[in-house]
Design a protein around this motif. Structure first.
Motif, PDB file in Angstrom:
ATOM      1  N   MET A   1      -0.956   5.285  -8.507  1.00 37.16           N
ATOM      2  CA  MET A   1      -1.532   4.661  -7.315  1.00 37.16           C
ATOM      3  C   MET A   1      -2.182   5.760  -6.481  1.00 37.16           C
ATOM      4  SD  MET A   1       0.219   1.665  -5.274  1.00 37.16           S
ATOM      5  CE  MET A   1      -0.658   0.741  -4.045  1.00 37.16           C
ATOM      6  N   SER A   2      -3.350   6.175  -6.919  1.00 35.56           N
ATOM      7  CA  SER A   2      -4.042   7.314  -6.300  1.00 35.56           C
ATOM      8  C   SER A   2      -4.755   6.870  -5.022  1.00 35.56           C
ATOM      9  CB  SER A   2      -5.074   7.850  -7.285  1.00 35.56           C
ATOM     10  OG  SER A   2      -6.040   6.853  -7.519  1.00 35.56           O
TER      11      SER A   2
ATOM     12  N   SER B   1       0.862  -1.188   0.000  1.00 32.55           N
ATOM     13  CA  SER B   1       0.000   0.000   0.000  1.00 32.55           C
ATOM     14  C   SER B   1       0.895   1.233   0.000  1.00 32.55           C
ATOM     15  CB  SER B   1      -0.874   0.033   1.241  1.00 32.55           C
ATOM     16  OG  SER B   1      -1.768  -1.024   1.220  1.00 32.55           O
ATOM     17  N   ILE B   2       0.946   1.902  -1.125  1.00 32.55           N
ATOM     18  CA  ILE B   2       1.854   3.047  -1.241  1.00 32.55           C
ATOM     19  C   ILE B   2       1.048   4.322  -0.991  1.00 32.55           C
ATOM     20  CG2 ILE B   2       3.551   4.215  -2.718  1.00 32.55           C
ATOM     21  CD1 ILE B   2       4.256   1.282  -1.931  1.00 32.55           C
TER      22      ILE B   2
ATOM     23  N   SER C   1       4.621   5.937 -11.249  1.00 29.92           N
ATOM     24  CA  SER C   1       3.200   5.878 -10.871  1.00 29.92           C
ATOM     25  C   SER C   1       3.031   5.758  -9.363  1.00 29.92           C
ATOM     26  CB  SER C   1       2.526   4.692 -11.563  1.00 29.92           C
ATOM     27  OG  SER C   1       2.954   3.474 -10.990  1.00 29.92           O
ATOM     28  N   LEU C   2       4.090   5.349  -8.683  1.00 30.54           N
ATOM     29  CA  LEU C   2       3.999   5.133  -7.241  1.00 30.54           C
ATOM     30  C   LEU C   2       4.201   6.413  -6.439  1.00 30.54           C
ATOM     31  CD1 LEU C   2       6.271   1.973  -7.112  1.00 30.54           C
ATOM     32  CD2 LEU C   2       3.784   1.983  -6.924  1.00 30.54           C
ATOM     33  N   VAL C   3       5.052   7.294  -6.941  1.00 35.70           N
ATOM     34  CA  VAL C   3       5.522   8.383  -6.079  1.00 35.70           C
ATOM     35  C   VAL C   3       5.399   9.779  -6.683  1.00 35.70           C
ATOM     36  CG1 VAL C   3       7.171   6.965  -4.793  1.00 35.70           C
ATOM     37  CG2 VAL C   3       7.875   7.979  -6.950  1.00 35.70           C
ATOM     38  N   GLU C   4       5.055   9.859  -7.967  1.00 32.00           N
ATOM     39  CA  GLU C   4       5.050  11.174  -8.601  1.00 32.00           C
ATOM     40  C   GLU C   4       3.709  11.893  -8.401  1.00 32.00           C
ATOM     41  OE1 GLU C   4       6.701  12.701 -12.817  1.00 32.00           O
ATOM     42  OE2 GLU C   4       4.734  11.784 -12.884  1.00 32.00           O
TER      43      GLU C   4
ATOM     44  N   ILE D   1       7.525  -5.650 -18.087  1.00 33.30           N
ATOM     45  CA  ILE D   1       6.116  -6.073 -17.996  1.00 33.30           C
ATOM     46  C   ILE D   1       5.490  -5.750 -16.635  1.00 33.30           C
ATOM     47  CG2 ILE D   1       6.350  -7.894 -19.727  1.00 33.30           C
ATOM     48  CD1 ILE D   1       6.453  -9.910 -17.355  1.00 33.30           C
ATOM     49  N   THR D   2       6.196  -5.006 -15.822  1.00 34.99           N
ATOM     50  CA  THR D   2       5.674  -4.738 -14.478  1.00 34.99           C
ATOM     51  C   THR D   2       4.755  -3.523 -14.463  1.00 34.99           C
ATOM     52  OG1 THR D   2       7.504  -5.805 -13.362  1.00 34.99           O
ATOM     53  CG2 THR D   2       6.387  -4.080 -12.127  1.00 34.99           C
ATOM     54  N   ALA D   3       3.662  -3.656 -13.734  1.00 39.64           N
ATOM     55  CA  ALA D   3       2.728  -2.536 -13.525  1.00 39.64           C
ATOM     56  C   ALA D   3       2.247  -2.599 -12.073  1.00 39.64           C
ATOM     57  CB  ALA D   3       1.550  -2.655 -14.477  1.00 39.64           C
ATOM     58  N   PHE D   4       1.648  -1.504 -11.622  1.00 38.55           N
ATOM     59  CA  PHE D   4       1.181  -1.479 -10.233  1.00 38.55           C
ATOM     60  C   PHE D   4      -0.300  -1.108 -10.160  1.00 38.55           C
ATOM     61  CE2 PHE D   4       5.808  -0.562  -9.948  1.00 38.55           C
ATOM     62  CZ  PHE D   4       6.159  -1.749  -9.323  1.00 38.55           C
ATOM     63  N   PHE D   5      -0.843  -1.212  -8.948  1.00 41.87           N
ATOM     64  CA  PHE D   5      -2.264  -0.951  -8.735  1.00 41.87           C
ATOM     65  C   PHE D   5      -2.684   0.385  -9.353  1.00 41.87           C
ATOM     66  CE2 PHE D   5      -0.923  -3.384  -4.886  1.00 41.87           C
ATOM     67  CZ  PHE D   5      -1.557  -4.564  -5.224  1.00 41.87           C
TER      68      PHE D   5
END
Lengths: 327, 350
Positions: free
Chosen positions: B303-304, B19-20, B52-55, B293-297
């Protein structure tokens, strides 16, 4: 003979004498034994009032404030949103599942703990060899750290390695692993809710038994003996003598148990986290996942406050009954 | 984290796993854009999914340190004995599950409210062309034909190849399922591979790894479990904290070795072959291109906070659970889309 003062004239000395007299009266009242008794009583009460006010009242008011705001974990300044968060909870389909499960969980576990606790208390009140040791051992589930005991149950309910299933299978009562009648304790909706209730009961019924035991030992044996001589059956003695005499303890114990069960997050969180598909979702887990993990403090607080109208009538009824009995 | 924020005191550095929360707390976190830029310059840039995690609004409020990948782990002996093709597509994985379940070797992916369920069903769904939100992350895109198609597939693969066990699984159940010799294939972190190595060498000998299975159009997307470090604004040691995070970021080769290949780096140069623990193991070598090929939630959005709430309330895996249990697909869509839209609307209003 002195003259009466004219209408509208002022007699400062008279007012002064009244004021001084009143002050002297108040000052002297503080020296009376009644006043000292009051003062002493309230001084003794103050720590408890402060304790309840700071540790119960303040958090309650704070959660009320959060529930009426759009507070999030990362936003220090919250906006007043009225009852929007409560409406949002009522629009959430999972909320109704959680509400239903919370009621089933609390009532089901409460009834089972009452029945098992009573039976155990009756057993423990009988004289037998090693009674003290058994009484000490019986509270182990209640005293073990909740994380340790629940993880133990998680293993016992494991879908593949459940010791319960393997024992039942070896006894020929169910089929082997992988067969249709192999129970998946934490995976089938009905069984999953039963399992989390079962662990709550396992953990809580020794507490019920100890509370009842404390009450039972306060009932004079002569009264029970006299009732026995008069031909009262076991159930009559229990219903007409024991229960009325230990009612205050029973009510307080029930109130505690209801509060603890209704707000129990740990067992569900550790065993199923509310799953599968919300089958074991209860208001505390939904509030935690929404308010803390997702950061929507306002909506999480609103969900948790739905526990309050559930608890309040139960506690009021219990305490009013208790007070009536005292009079 | 919430308590430290409320108190305005506590640790200098905070760590988020899975959970970021950088988008929830960014106003109270130190801007780490300078550290991120320096690391990018030194190590050839960040992998595409990192930002996408931190910006937030072009600034980086955390530093992605590592993520945990989740490849396909399959029993080569069982596949060979039954003339099955290796599961490099989800359709082949389904055929294998359908063939091997009657022979006592079902497959399984958690359909419960655990992290694995959130990760792995998304990998499958996204490989079918599905998405969770718009690229800006403002609105959900879940009401799609791709999801309807995928729900049919999810129902089929459950009924043909899995058992009801998966409804009770936690994050370690599939590890045990594979290590016990029962599972024909699983989709999990390489902890399952390593656990099997440690606990059942005989099964391990026949356990092989594929980077990911592809969807019907050949698309492969692997949902990793990200790990991010950030610094509180109230920290009195922000400069030292930045240096520390930079040093950790630079030590990913050592971290990969220490974690037996479990901690995947975010910086491109750290993918130079042979990667520690992966490059010298023929079974794991395929994982050296996982960055592609990696993506996140929230994919393809960030990751809003709304994506975070969808994640923590398990709506997406619950949709798959519903269809697996027999709920009608349109009814499931109505429920899931309704819940997700409600969450996005609340966050938009806030």
């Amino acid at each position: 003979m002195s003259e009466l003062p004219a209408a509208g004239s002022r007699r400062p000395e008279a007012s002064l004498s009244v004021a001084v007299g009143a002050r002297v009266g108040v000052a002297s009242w503080w020296r009376t034994p009644t006043a000292r008794r009051y003062l002493f009583g309230y001084s003794l009460l103050t720590p408890a009032v402060l304790y309840v006010g700071l540790l119960v009242g303040m958090p309650f008011l704070f959660s009320l404030y959060l529930a009426l705001s759009d507070a999030t974990v990362g936003e220090p300044i919250a906006r007043f949103v009225g009852i929007e968060n409560f409406i949002s909870a009522l629009e959430n389909a999972t909320f109704y599942t959680a509400l239903r499960n919370t009621l089933v969980f609390t009532l089901g576990a409460g009834i089972l703990k009452g029945l098992l606790g009573t039976s155990l208390a009756f057993l423990l009140v009988q004289p037998f060899k090693g009674r003290r040791v058994v009484r000490a051992l019986i509270v182990i589930p209640f005293t073990l750290p909740i994380a340790v005991s629940v993880l133990g149950w998680k293993w016992m309910f494991d879908s593949q390695f459940s010791v319960v299933n393997w024992a039942l299978s070896n006894l020929g009562l169910i089929g082997g692993y992988g067969s249709a009648d192999w129970p998946v304790w934490l995976g089938q909706p009905g069984l999953a809710l039963f399992s989390v209730m079962f662990v709550n009961v396992w953990r809580g019924f020794p507490f019920s038994a100890i509370v009842l035991l404390a009450g039972m030992t306060s009932v004079a044996p002569e009264i029970l003996e006299a009732a026995k001589v008069d031909g009262a059956s076991f159930m009559q003695r229990f219903r007409k003598i024991i229960v009325p005499m230990i009612a205050p303890i029973l009510f307080v114990g029930s109130a505690f148990d209801t509060v603890f069960t209704l707000s129990d997050l740990s067992i569900v969180y550790l065993l199923t986290n509310g799953g599968p598909d919300g089958a074991t979702e209860i208001l505390p887990t939904l509030a935690y996942n929404t308010g803390i993990r997702a950061g929507a403090l306002g909506r999480g607080a609103a969900i948790s406050l739905f526990l309050f109208p559930l608890l309040l009538p139960a506690i009021i009824i219990l305490l009013r009954t208790l007070r009536r009995r005292q009079y | 984290m919430a308590a430290e924020f409320a108190a305005g005191a506590g640790h200098d550095i905070i760590y988020n796993g899975s959970s970021i929360l950088t988008r929830l707390y960014y106003k109270n976190l130190v801007d780490l854009t300078d550290v991120a830029d320096a690391a990018a310059k030194k190590y050839g840039g960040w992998i595409p999914a990192a930002k996408s995690l931190v910006e937030v609004e072009g600034r980086w409020y955390g530093l992605p340190i590592f993520y945990i990948l989740a490849p396909m782990l399959y029993r080569k002996d069982l596949f060979d004995a039954n003339n099955l093709k290796y599961p490099d597509t989800w359709e082949l994985a389904r055929v294998a599950a359908r063939t091997l379940k009657p022979k006592g070797h079902p497959t399984g992916i958690a359909l419960s409210q655990c992290n694995d369920a959130n990760l792995f069903w998304r990998s499958m769904f996204w490989s079918f062309g599905g998405t969770e939100a718009t690229p800006s992350g403002d609105a959900p895109t879940i009401d799609s034909k791709e999801l309807r198609e995928f729900l049919k597939f999810a129902k089929a693969i459950f009924e043909e190849g899995m058992t009801p066990e998966v409804f009770s699984w936690d994050d370690a159940s599939d590890n045990r399922f594979l290590a016990s010799g029962v599972g024909s294939w699983i989709h999990d972190a390489i902890s399952a591979f390593l656990t099997t190595k440690d606990t059942n060498p005989k099964v391990f000998e026949h356990t092989y790894v594929l980077d990911e299975a592809a969807g019907p159009g050949g698309l492969k997307l692997n949902v990793g479990e990200p790990n991010v470090w950030a610094i509180w604004k109230f920290s009195k040691n922000a400069a030292a904290a930045k240096d520390f995070i930079m040093a950790i970021s630079e030590s990913q080769k050592e971290a990969m070795t220490a974690s037996r290949g479990y901690n995947m780096p975010f910086l491109r140069d750290q993918y130079k072959k042979p990667m520690p623990m992966l490059g010298n193991d023929s079974k794991l070598a395929a994982l050296q291109e996982q960055d592609k090929i990696t993506a996140f939630f929230g994919h393809p959005g960030p990751m809003s906070p709304a994506a975070q709430e969808v994640l923590t309330t398990f709506i997406i895996p619950d949709m798959f659970t519903k269809v697996a249990r027999g709920t009608d697909i349109e009814e499931t869509m109505k429920w899931g889309v309704g819940e997700i839209r409600r969450i996005y609307t609340k966050h938009k209003a806030a």
